[in-house]
Design an enzyme around this catalytic site. Structure first.
Site, mmCIF file in Angstrom:
data_model
loop_
_atom_site.group_PDB
_atom_site.id
_atom_site.type_symbol
_atom_site.label_atom_id
_atom_site.label_comp_id
_atom_site.label_asym_id
_atom_site.label_seq_id
_atom_site.Cartn_x
_atom_site.Cartn_y
_atom_site.Cartn_z
ATOM 1 N N CYS A 2 -6.400 -12.162 -8.034
ATOM 2 C CA CYS A 2 -6.650 -13.564 -8.334
ATOM 3 C C CYS A 2 -5.366 -14.165 -8.896
ATOM 4 O O CYS A 2 -4.651 -13.524 -9.664
ATOM 5 C CB CYS A 2 -7.750 -13.810 -9.349
ATOM 6 S SG CYS A 2 -9.341 -13.188 -8.838
ATOM 7 N N ARG A 27 -1.990 -12.470 -4.350
ATOM 8 C CA ARG A 27 -2.863 -11.867 -5.362
ATOM 9 C C ARG A 27 -4.341 -11.894 -4.967
ATOM 10 O O ARG A 27 -5.196 -11.333 -5.657
ATOM 11 C CB ARG A 27 -2.699 -12.600 -6.695
ATOM 12 C CG ARG A 27 -1.280 -12.611 -7.215
ATOM 13 C CD ARG A 27 -1.207 -13.362 -8.517
ATOM 14 N NE ARG A 27 -1.970 -12.678 -9.544
ATOM 15 C CZ ARG A 27 -1.520 -11.688 -10.286
ATOM 16 N NH1 ARG A 27 -0.283 -11.265 -10.128
ATOM 17 N NH2 ARG A 27 -2.276 -11.113 -11.193
ATOM 18 N N TRP A 74 -9.630 -13.013 -5.451
ATOM 19 C CA TRP A 74 -9.912 -11.734 -4.804
ATOM 20 C C TRP A 74 -11.227 -11.282 -5.428
ATOM 21 O O TRP A 74 -11.291 -10.959 -6.607
ATOM 22 C CB TRP A 74 -8.801 -10.731 -5.102
ATOM 23 C CG TRP A 74 -8.931 -9.441 -4.354
ATOM 24 C CD1 TRP A 74 -8.491 -9.180 -3.087
ATOM 25 C CD2 TRP A 74 -9.545 -8.236 -4.818
ATOM 26 N NE1 TRP A 74 -8.806 -7.890 -2.739
ATOM 27 C CE2 TRP A 74 -9.447 -7.288 -3.776
ATOM 28 C CE3 TRP A 74 -10.180 -7.860 -6.004
ATOM 29 C CZ2 TRP A 74 -9.941 -5.993 -3.877
ATOM 30 C CZ3 TRP A 74 -10.679 -6.573 -6.117
ATOM 31 C CH2 TRP A 74 -10.544 -5.647 -5.064
ATOM 32 N N ASN A 100 -8.863 -14.710 -14.187
ATOM 33 C CA ASN A 100 -8.443 -13.523 -13.447
ATOM 34 C C ASN A 100 -8.737 -12.332 -14.343
ATOM 35 O O ASN A 100 -8.293 -12.294 -15.484
ATOM 36 C CB ASN A 100 -6.930 -13.620 -13.150
ATOM 37 C CG ASN A 100 -6.346 -12.314 -12.648
ATOM 38 O OD1 ASN A 100 -7.036 -11.539 -12.004
ATOM 39 N ND2 ASN A 100 -5.092 -12.076 -12.946
ATOM 40 N N GLY A 101 -9.524 -11.384 -13.840
ATOM 41 C CA GLY A 101 -9.885 -10.227 -14.654
ATOM 42 C C GLY A 101 -11.351 -9.911 -14.468
ATOM 43 O O GLY A 101 -11.981 -10.380 -13.519
ATOM 44 N N GLU A 485 3.258 7.756 3.008
ATOM 45 C CA GLU A 485 3.576 6.335 2.872
ATOM 46 C C GLU A 485 3.502 5.633 4.242
ATOM 47 O O GLU A 485 2.960 4.535 4.360
ATOM 48 C CB GLU A 485 4.967 6.178 2.222
ATOM 49 C CG GLU A 485 5.550 4.781 2.211
ATOM 50 C CD GLU A 485 4.689 3.733 1.523
ATOM 51 O OE1 GLU A 485 3.704 4.088 0.860
ATOM 52 O OE2 GLU A 485 4.993 2.543 1.685
ATOM 53 N N LYS A 489 0.878 2.535 5.219
ATOM 54 C CA LYS A 489 1.345 1.231 5.716
ATOM 55 C C LYS A 489 0.600 0.852 6.995
ATOM 56 O O LYS A 489 0.190 -0.282 7.185
ATOM 57 C CB LYS A 489 2.848 1.332 5.970
ATOM 58 C CG LYS A 489 3.715 0.245 5.534
ATOM 59 C CD LYS A 489 4.005 -0.033 4.098
ATOM 60 C CE LYS A 489 3.014 0.230 3.051
ATOM 61 N NZ LYS A 489 3.525 0.185 1.699
ATOM 62 N N GLU A 492 -2.989 -0.165 6.156
ATOM 63 C CA GLU A 492 -3.076 -1.431 5.437
ATOM 64 C C GLU A 492 -2.909 -2.652 6.318
ATOM 65 O O GLU A 492 -3.642 -3.615 6.166
ATOM 66 C CB GLU A 492 -1.906 -1.500 4.441
ATOM 67 C CG GLU A 492 -2.138 -0.978 3.100
ATOM 68 C CD GLU A 492 -0.921 -1.259 2.238
ATOM 69 O OE1 GLU A 492 0.158 -0.699 2.521
ATOM 70 O OE2 GLU A 492 -1.049 -2.052 1.299
ATOM 71 N N HIS A 508 -5.503 24.612 9.881
ATOM 72 C CA HIS A 508 -6.640 24.985 9.032
ATOM 73 C C HIS A 508 -7.782 23.980 9.153
ATOM 74 O O HIS A 508 -8.667 23.953 8.310
ATOM 75 C CB HIS A 508 -6.176 25.121 7.575
ATOM 76 C CG HIS A 508 -5.144 26.185 7.412
ATOM 77 N ND1 HIS A 508 -5.436 27.529 7.516
ATOM 78 C CD2 HIS A 508 -3.797 26.116 7.227
ATOM 79 C CE1 HIS A 508 -4.324 28.248 7.376
ATOM 80 N NE2 HIS A 508 -3.309 27.398 7.199
ATOM 81 N N LYS A 607 -2.230 -7.985 -3.852
ATOM 82 C CA LYS A 607 -0.974 -7.348 -4.248
ATOM 83 C C LYS A 607 -1.054 -6.651 -5.598
ATOM 84 O O LYS A 607 -0.550 -5.565 -5.769
ATOM 85 C CB LYS A 607 0.102 -8.433 -4.284
ATOM 86 C CG LYS A 607 1.472 -7.937 -4.651
ATOM 87 C CD LYS A 607 2.188 -7.459 -3.431
ATOM 88 C CE LYS A 607 3.529 -6.857 -3.737
ATOM 89 N NZ LYS A 607 3.835 -5.801 -2.766
#
Ligand code: F6R
Length: 612
Positions: A2, A27, A74, A100-101, A485, A489, A492, A508, A607
């Site tokens: 947010c 955000r 968000w 925000n929170g 990584e 990516k 995402e 395995h 983010k």
């Protein structure tokens, strides 16, 4: 998550809020809204979707005024919808709030407020804040006091902006564990979750601390602690400029940030070696022989991409310094009662410096007496403030949700920290240090080289792989970690199912998943392990996989087993991860582009993850 922005001044607040929200969309971007103080009322416009939807709504249903607050969301409590979008307001529409929170005790507060006759219209936790402020305001007719009392009642995290019709010249802000700054202009002031939102207007700000409040007028800002005592704060001047928050001709922030990596790496290297190049200087961090000899283990804690940078650190520290290193994702670390004490060095890594899990891990580590070294990008962020020592990663703004340049900067930090500790503890001799330093100096131009050459190659073969439904990244040692990584990516931004595996582990179990045309990305830059991984590539090839390999120049025999190969320039074994990751970033980017995905704002993500 947010983004919040607020304005008090002489301009129409709406364009300021909209441009601010647009810069904060990284955000969160599932709904957006503004509240503006009009004549004697608050005009609220909010809608599901991105800030562009809000902009269109405002074209049809304008509001205007010189004071306002805005929010891009968000979702945590309640689905993305018009009603759940912020701002939220009191039942008489006299108070509006952006938040925000997470308010952890919101159900208890909601029950209490409902008993008092307050009606709730949204599914959010934030609406309780608007009603609670209203409740306390009606008791004492003092807005600051009402906000303060509200903060005393709420549990959880918050960055808040509050407007009230009875106070037509001010807005109130407060924060705890969610970032908020108060931007200082001339005859106008701002609040924002992050500096890009207000960089067009000012670079000067007060960084609010936990449980602090601000009363913001156009020509005056006063800061208070939670008890209501006025407090002083130094003005912080951000060094970033407006261009840093713009795309500068690139189609996406992600691509711009990928191309910024040579500079980011150069900045990090040029500031961290002594003048004679024979030792490392970590921003004055006191981790000398004496302190290091007192440490018997290192614990690395972070989330997502930052965690993978940390894993690279783990591999290097163990191999070069020969010290036990544990690495955990912060969400696990914080609830596992980790084995740490005052002889542990805990390294927390975070781009935003606000990730809730990482921040809690830091606090836990400190409570157990460990010394905490923060490797952080955002200056003045919560993690940077609370760590015992901070090494800044100097990556500048990273706006694309998918982290690229910040990862590279974190990896360089791992190189520097490893070399520093190795040198202090006598685990590396001058000759080897000089050799690695020389190789590090080449990194910026080598990244440039990859960017110039690999991009054409990758664009050329993306079409061939675009139909892939499952992708596997395999490698050994540092190549395995860098594959993690690469795989993240791709997940995402291209929304492709992809998994990283230790190449030797395939047999395995996971090899059962390989079938005709499954895409396998083989990372084979560790020469000591080259033949081993090459054999594993042969095994997947034999089962029908298509293989894209990333190898170091000179190891062209990989072409015997791979369908396509991208070469990275030759470098020291400890530095290959940084280079091998560049083609991985480009591959994910061009796959996502080919699939038509929203690269800078991938679905469901934000983010800065300031909630648990
Ligand atoms: C992936 C990504 C995330 C972050 C993670 C930690 O591209 O960006 O996985 O790395 O959310 O964020 P910070 O580094 O801000 O703590």
């Amino acid at each position: 998550m947010c983004g919040i922005v607020g304005y008090v001044g002489k301009q129409n607040a709406v364009p300021v809020l909209i441009s601010g929200l647009q810069s904060l969309e990284y955000r969160g971007y599932d709904s957006a809204g503004v509240a503006v103080l009009e004549e004697n009322s608050i005009g609220i416009r909010k809608t599901k979707g991105k800030v562009d939807n809000l902009r269109n709504l405002l074209l049809n249903e304008p509001v205007s005024g010189n004071i306002g607050i805005g929010h891009t969301r968000w979702a945590t409590h309640g689905a993305p919808s018009d009603m759940n979008a912020h701002p939220h307001f009191s039942n008489d529409d006299s108070i509006a709030v952006v938040h925000n929170g997470i308010i952890e005790n919101y159900q208890e507060l909601k029950d209490e407020l409902e008993k008092k006759g307050y009606e709730f219209y949204s599914e959010t936790d934030t609406e309780t804040v608007a009603h609670l402020i209203h409740y306390f305001y009606k008791q004492g007719n003092d807005l600051l006091e009402a906000v303060r009392k509200t903060l005393e009642r709420i549990e959880g995290s918050y960055a808040l902006g509050v407007l009230c019709t009875d106070y037509p010249d001010q807005l109130i802000a407060a924060r705890k564990e969610s970032p908020l700054i108060v931007g200082l202009g001339k005859g106008e002031n701002f609040i924002a979750s992050d500096i890009p939102a207000i960089l067009n207007y000012t670079k000067d700000a007060y960084i609010l601390g936990d449980k602090e409040l601000a009363v913001i007028k156009s020509d005056d800002v006063k800061l208070y602690d939670i008890k209501g005592n006025e407090i002083e704060r130094e003005v912080y001047t951000y060094k970033w400029d407006v261009e840093a928050a713009q795309k500068n001709g690139y189609e996406h922030f992600m691509l711009k940030e990928i191309y910024e990596q040579p500079k980011v790496v150069k900045d990090n290297l040029s500031k961290r070696f002594s003048e004679d190049g024979k030792s490392i200087e970590l921003d004055g961090i006191k981790l000398g022989k004496k302190e290091l000899e007192n440490i018997n283990q290192i614990y690395i804690v972070a989330c997502g991409t930052a965690y993978y940078a940390g894993l690279i650190g783990k591999y290097l520290l163990e191999r070069i310094v020969r010290i036990p290193v544990n690495a955990d994702v912060a969400s696990e670390f914080r609830y596992k009662d980790p084995l740490i004490d005052e002889k542990t060095l805990v390294m927390v890594i975070s781009q935003s410096g606000e990730t809730a899990d990482t921040h809690s891990a830091l606090k836990l580590a400190k409570s157990k007496g460990a010394r905490v070294l923060g490797v952080v990008n955002a200056v003045g962020s919560s993690i940077a403030r609370d760590a015992d020592d901070v090494l800044y990663t100097l990556a500048g703004f990273e706006i694309a949700v998918a982290s690229t340049k910040a990862f590279s900067a974190q990896v360089v930090a791992m190189y520097l920290i490893t070399l520093h500790i190795a040198q202090e503890l006598g685990k590396i001799d001058e000759k080897e240090f000089a050799e690695i330093k020389k190789a590090m100096d080449n990194l910026p131009s080598q990244i440039n080289d990859i960017l110039n050459k690999a991009v054409l190659k990758i664009r050329g073969f993306v079409d061939k792989y675009i139909e892939s439904k499952n992708v596997f990244y395999i490698g050994r040692g540092l190549d395995y970690v860098v594959g993690m990584e690469g795989s993240l990516k791709l997940k995402e931004i291209a929304y492709l199912h992809s998994e990283p595996y230790a190449a030797g582990e395939l047999k395995h179990g996971p090899i059962a998943l390989i079938e005709e045309a499954t895409l396998v990305v083989g990372v084979v830059t560790q020469e000591a392990l080259f033949d081993k991984t090459k054999s594993n590539i042969k095994e997947v090839k034999a089962r029908g996989a298509k293989v894209l390999a990333i190898a170091m120049e000179g190891n062209s025999s990989i072409e015997d087993v791979a369908d396509d190969v991208i070469y990275i320039p030759r470098t020291h074994w400890m530095l290959t991860s940084l280079l091998a990751n560049i083609p991985q970033q480009l591959f994910a980017y061009y796959m996502a582009l080919g699939l038509g995905e929203d690269i800078d704002k991938p679905r469901n993500l934000a983010k800065s993850v300031t909630v648990e």
